[in-house]
Write an enzyme that holds these catalytic residues in place. Structure first.
Site, mmCIF file in Angstrom:
data_model
loop_
_atom_site.group_PDB
_atom_site.id
_atom_site.type_symbol
_atom_site.label_atom_id
_atom_site.label_comp_id
_atom_site.label_asym_id
_atom_site.label_seq_id
_atom_site.Cartn_x
_atom_site.Cartn_y
_atom_site.Cartn_z
ATOM 1 N N GLY A 256 0.812 -1.208 0.000
ATOM 2 C CA GLY A 256 0.000 0.000 0.000
ATOM 3 C C GLY A 256 0.846 1.259 0.000
ATOM 4 O O GLY A 256 0.393 2.331 -0.417
ATOM 5 N N ASP A 257 2.074 1.145 0.479
ATOM 6 C CA ASP A 257 3.061 2.226 0.413
ATOM 7 C C ASP A 257 3.978 2.074 -0.795
ATOM 8 O O ASP A 257 4.238 3.024 -1.532
ATOM 9 C CB ASP A 257 3.926 2.229 1.676
ATOM 10 C CG ASP A 257 3.206 2.753 2.892
ATOM 11 O OD1 ASP A 257 2.571 3.815 2.784
ATOM 12 O OD2 ASP A 257 3.284 2.111 3.956
ATOM 13 N N ILE A 258 4.511 0.871 -0.974
ATOM 14 C CA ILE A 258 5.613 0.666 -1.911
ATOM 15 C C ILE A 258 5.174 0.796 -3.370
ATOM 16 O O ILE A 258 5.887 1.405 -4.181
ATOM 17 C CB ILE A 258 6.286 -0.692 -1.645
ATOM 18 C CG1 ILE A 258 7.054 -0.626 -0.314
ATOM 19 C CG2 ILE A 258 7.223 -1.084 -2.782
ATOM 20 C CD1 ILE A 258 7.602 -1.953 0.147
#
Length: 408
Positions: free
Chosen positions: A178-180
């Site tokens: 969800g970040d990367i």
């Protein structure tokens, strides 16, 4: 910092990011040779306190979380709430190519150092933002004021909704996708905007919403719903469109086997000792196997479960796409990982032994880039960067005395 020879050597990046998404984005740029100057609060980025820490490290300058995504960067510690600190940031961005931040929408604007202010002094500036739900400059979301982290983006973007053993048990994906993934998209957007700025002299605002990024990653569920009118649900360890394509038991663990093409299925049938299945109408094509998925998977499972991973490797190597389900220990021992130099040792201040982080998977023949320097201490490069900016030693000392900046 040791010299790098990446394709982005000479590109100046002002990094205002924290947590994972923003630092991962700027890490990608730093690994390819960009001069990434991380702007931290005078007390340091709070994620420095996240572990793990080496057993002999009592200083705790930073843990593994910070080390992994802030390697190859410089650190300048500035109080951006002070007028003097804001003035320093404006000076730093006057000749910068890129600014990246991942605050909530409006934070930089309220500080008086948002995109329009910085771009007025540097029209070629590429200014990128990674937020949970985007920025009003590119399309306002009803959720714009909500904070978000990896798990929120995974849930709302569709990743959790198709991950898990059954429809009643959605699961978070292990890595922080969800970040990367939004971070990688932002790095791509930055490079596209930088290419435009180099050609035209005109910068722009680049915006990636974490929600949007995970929705884009889950593109399959969009067309499935459009074509079938039904929301996909968690699919376990098999595939809703390809068969067989998933995980299978071995005597000593699990392996993955994928036959997206019928030619691979034919090879697998021969190896399993069932050559007639390759021409059986029930199994000869992917769509036929999908219609008989339970029976197909059971046959492959029966074959794999009676063999070790080594035996499966010997039988399938070079014939059918497959691979063992690796643990971290397995990855450390894998000859591919060693040959590709995917594990890099770095100094860890406060510890007598080096630590290991994942290297960059982006390889280039002329400008290789790579991981060349540990993460910086808080403000480790403050004095050097400000001296290069034209400040005198006396001015720097006065700013330190007034806690506008910090450095070691």
């Amino acid at each position: 910092m040791a010299a790098t020879f990446g394709a982005l050597a000479g590109v100046k990046v002002i990094d205002l990011t924290q947590m994972l998404a923003g630092p991962y984005c700027t890490m990608l740029l730093a690994d390819q040779g960009a001069d990434v100057i991380k702007i931290e609060p005078v007390g340091g980025d709070p994620t420095r306190q996240f572990g793990p820490f080496p057993e002999d490290d009592t200083a705790h300058h930073f843990g593994g979380y910070f080390q992994s995504t802030n390697r190859n960067k410089k650190s300048v510690a500035i109080d951006l709430k002070s007028e003097a600190g804001k003035a320093l940031l404006r000076r730093l961005t006057k000749d910068a190519d890129i600014v990246v931040e991942n605050f909530r929408a409006g934070v930089m604007d309220r500080l008086g150092i948002g995109y329009e202010v910085l771009a007025a002094e540097n029209p070629k500036l590429v200014y990128a933002a990674i937020r949970g739900f985007g920025d009003p400059r590119t399309g306002s979301s009803p959720y714009v004021d909500r904070p978000a982290f990896d798990v929120v983006a995974q849930a709302m973007g569709g990743a959790m909704g198709i991950t898990g053993p059954d429809a009643a048990t959605p699961l978070k994906i292990g890595p922080g996708v969800g970040d990367i993934f939004p971070a990688a998209l932002a790095a791509f957007g930055i490079m596209a905007a930088l290419h435009h700025a180099v050609r035209t002299g005109v910068g722009q605002f680049v915006d990636v919403a974490m929600y949007d990024g995970i929705l884009a990653m889950c593109e399959r569920i969009v067309y499935q719903y459009s074509y079938l009118g039904k929301s996909p649900s968690p699919e376990g360890n098999q595939h809703p469109i390809l068969c067989p394509f998933g995980t299978f038991s071995a005597k000593d663990g699990q392996v993955t086997i994928g036959c997206p093409r019928d030619s691979f299925w034919r090879e697998l049938c021969v190896v399993m000792g069932y050559p007639d299945l390759a021409t059986d109408p029930k199994f000869a094509t992917n769509n036929a196997r999908l219609a008989h998925a339970e029976e197909t998977i059971a046959m492959v499972e029966a074959w794999s479960a009676s063999r070790t991973k080594a035996e499966i490797t010997l039988a399938l190597d070079g014939k059918v796409p497959f691979g063992p389900v690796n643990t971290a220990a397995d990855i450390y021992a894998d000859p591919h990982v060693a040959a590709r130099q995917m594990l890099v040792e770095l100094e860890h201040p406060g510890s007598a032994r080096p630590v290991t982080v994942a290297s960059t998977p982006i390889r280039m023949t002329a400008t290789p880039g790579g991981v060349v320097h540990r993460a910086p201490l808080v403000g480790e490069n403050t004095s050097d960067v400000l001296l290069a900016l034209g400040l005198s030693s006396a001015e720097i000392d006065a700013l330190k005395l007034n806690r506008v900046i910090a450095g070691v």
